[in-house]
Design an enzyme around this catalytic site. Structure first.
Site, PDB file in Angstrom:
ATOM      1  N   ASP A 181     -15.113  -3.209  -1.666  1.00 22.20           N
ATOM      2  CA  ASP A 181     -14.556  -2.782  -0.253  1.00 22.20           C
ATOM      3  C   ASP A 181     -15.918  -2.686   0.323  1.00 22.20           C
ATOM      4  OD1 ASP A 181     -12.139  -2.731  -1.277  1.00 22.20           O
ATOM      5  OD2 ASP A 181     -12.115  -0.671  -1.657  1.00 22.20           O
ATOM      6  N   ASP A 235       0.515  -1.175  -0.053  1.00 24.13           N
ATOM      7  CA  ASP A 235      -0.066  -0.005   0.053  1.00 24.13           C
ATOM      8  C   ASP A 235       0.901   1.405   0.222  1.00 24.13           C
ATOM      9  OD1 ASP A 235      -2.066  -1.662   0.079  1.00 24.13           O
ATOM     10  OD2 ASP A 235      -2.701  -1.268   1.960  1.00 24.13           O
TER      11      ASP A 235
END
Length: 263
Positions: free
Chosen positions: A135, A8
């Site tokens: 998500d 990330d």
């Protein structure tokens, strides 16, 4: 089952968030390319990159870091490595930019909710190279870097996107992400059972036991797992994870780490 180490990217660094909270980030490596190289050395043949800055901005931000990782893989990998990237990819131009860099698969998120016809167009232009990141927060789809929650149900969006021709669904339970509390097996089973394309699980993996539990869902279409914080903290060793679920040599897994939810 494929194992995807997660990288990330925030401010050009490799970080992990807690439940998607940008204010609760932890830096694990100042150089994401070196981090990616470490995963390759440990046997990774998949890499999952997320441009967190891009997710907030609505356009790619960490392009230089992504390009550096792609170039490192191209010049040093001793086996084929698939790189998938998500975060802020909301136009055909941004998708084309990363594919031109050498990224293998693009992950779309917000546009799946807001511009589904763009997804259809991109799937036609780039067959087998478009995935959808779903998500979910309490079963509903979050957008714009998890900063907003829609009224769209994750299961409904997955079915719609499967009809659009996407290559895979990447499902993240936001409440589990970065928490090391285990994946949401029930939600994954429900989602994967309703579609006929691969599902990659993300969020909550804390141990080999969790990965073996996910392995029980391969029958309904869960084909991979993204592992983040557990790799960075050492709770999961990548070489052991690949040996346990990547090539099926279950006998190499200690008995006390066997799966418990093979229902």
């Amino acid at each position: 089952m494929d194992i995807f180490p997660a990288i990330d990217l925030l401010d050009g660094k490799c970080v992990r968030l807690y439940q998607g909270d940008y204010d609760r980030s932890q830096v694990f490596n100042d150089n994401p390319t070196n981090m990616a190289r470490d995963w390759l050395v440990q046997g990774a043949n998949k890499l999952h990159l997320v441009d967190l800055d891009g997710a907030k901005a609505g356009q790619p931000v960490n392009v230089a870091a992504i390009a550096s990782i792609v170039e490192m893989v191209k010049t040093t990998a001793t086996q084929p490595v698939q790189i998938q990237v998500g975060g802020g990819l909301r136009t055909e131009a941004s998708v084309r930019q990363l594919l031109t860099l050498g990224v293998d698969r693009i992950i779309l998120g917000t546009v799946a909710v807001e511009q589904p016809e763009l997804v259809r167009t991109l799937c036609q232009q780039y067959p087998d190279r478009i995935a959808i990141g779903i998500d979910a927060r309490a079963g509903k789809v979050a957008t714009k870097g998890w900063l907003e929650t829609s009224e769209v149900l994750a299961v409904d969006l997955a079915k719609q996107m499967a009809q659009m021709g996407v290559a895979a669904i990447i499902y993240t339970d936001i409440h589990r992400d970065g928490t090391l509390t285990g994946p949401n097996l029930a939600a994954l089973r429900e989602l994967a059972s309703g579609i006929n394309i691969p599902v990659i699980a993300s969020g909550g993996v804390s141990s080999l036991r969790d990965l073996l539990d996910l392995l029980s869902l391969t029958a309904v279409g869960v084909t991979g797992a993204i592992v983040g914080r557990a790799l960075y903290t050492g709770e999961v060793k990548l070489t052991e994870a690949i040996r346990a679920v990547g090539d099926g040599r279950w006998q190499d897994v200690p008995p006390d780490l066997g799966a418990t939810n093979f229902a």
